[in-house]
Design an enzyme around this catalytic site. Structure first.
Site, PDB file in Angstrom:
ATOM      1  N   ASP A  12       0.862  -1.165   0.000  1.00 43.58           N
ATOM      2  CA  ASP A  12       0.000   0.000   0.000  1.00 43.58           C
ATOM      3  C   ASP A  12       0.908   1.227   0.000  1.00 43.58           C
ATOM      4  OD1 ASP A  12      -2.408   1.606   0.458  1.00 43.58           O
ATOM      5  OD2 ASP A  12      -1.671   1.802   2.510  1.00 43.58           O
ATOM      6  N   ASP A  14      -0.085   5.157   1.007  1.00 40.84           N
ATOM      7  CA  ASP A  14      -0.264   6.080   2.130  1.00 40.84           C
ATOM      8  C   ASP A  14      -0.323   5.324   3.460  1.00 40.84           C
ATOM      9  OD1 ASP A  14      -1.305   8.886   0.759  1.00 40.84           O
ATOM     10  OD2 ASP A  14      -1.891   7.123  -0.386  1.00 40.84           O
ATOM     11  N   ASP A 177      -1.686  -1.014   5.900  1.00 40.16           N
ATOM     12  CA  ASP A 177      -1.963  -0.470   7.231  1.00 40.16           C
ATOM     13  C   ASP A 177      -3.448  -0.400   7.552  1.00 40.16           C
ATOM     14  OD1 ASP A 177      -2.379   1.653   5.345  1.00 40.16           O
ATOM     15  OD2 ASP A 177      -2.331   3.080   7.000  1.00 40.16           O
TER      16      ASP A 177
END
Length: 228
Positions: A12, A14, A177
């Site tokens: 991922d 961000d 996250d």
């Protein structure tokens, strides 16, 4: 030839590979100020990141008084324009992230970015940071079409296909996250590794990750343990 157990590792963007909280918060707050709203802290905006820019601004507006659909569109366009113009002012890779890529390169592992950020924005961010060529492919939230972003498995499957792998056969892992990341990995039938330093919306233990890392130097040993 490397005997590392994974051939492809996706990330991922961000909150996982790049800490973009400062620039995203600045874009949200510029828009809120224009709309006559109170601004938000970085910690508040971090909990709104992960589902794409529209979702982030929607939550920001809801937190400061709500917004009609008619008023939302011009504010959304304003936020995107501000963010695009200031996309890499504060954003930087997390500590150890680049060193992890170096190790994967040495092991012959292909790496990719799979994000819910617009592909054009992700490409611009990585380009301005000089990191675009570090990844074999980039898949954004709009790359595959409406409804085919994380938590759908389609972006993971597309990543594997683009990198010459075979879905369900090529050993692949995904690092993220958010619940979107872990669900996408689970839906694609691959291990999901959660980073504890990201933009967490909930306790990290609730993400359903196969493993959790606190630092990037833990990633390769964690992948080796998962494979064993």
């Amino acid at each position: 030839m490397s005997n590392f157990p994974f051939a492809i590792v996706g990330f991922d963007l961000d909150g996982t590979f790049i800490d973009t909280a400062g620039d995203l918060t600045a874009a949200v707050n510029e828009t809120l100020t224009f709309a006559g709203r109170p601004t938000l802290s970085i910690a508040q905006v971090e909990t709104m990141i992960g589902g794409g820019a529209k979702h982030m601004l929607t939550l920001g507006l809801e937190a400061t008084g709500g917004c009609t659909p008619e008023a939302f569109r011009p504010l959304y366009k304003r936020m995107l324009a501000h963010y695009e113009a200031h996309i890499a002012v504060q954003s930087r890779p997390y500590p150890g992230a680049l060193e992890a890529l170096d190790r994967f390169d040495a092991l012959g592992v292909k790496v990719a970015i799979v994000t819910n950020k617009f592909e054009s924005m992700a490409r611009k961010l990585l380009g301005e940071l000089g990191l675009l060529d570090r990844f074999a492919t980039l898949i954004g939230g709009d790359t595959l079409g409406k409804g085919l972003s994380k938590p759908h498995r389609a972006p993971i499957d597309a990543m594997i296909g683009r990198l010459g792998g075979e879905v369900g056969v090529t050993r692949t892992a995904f690092v993220g996250d958010s619940i979107y990341d872990m669900m996408a990995a689970r839906n694609a039938g691959i291990p999901g590794i959660a980073v504890s330093f990201g933009f967490l919306h909930q306790p990290i233990e609730e993400l359903g990750a196969d493993a959790i890392i606190d630092r990037y130097d833990e990633l390769i040993p964690t992948l080796q343990r998962l494979a064993a």
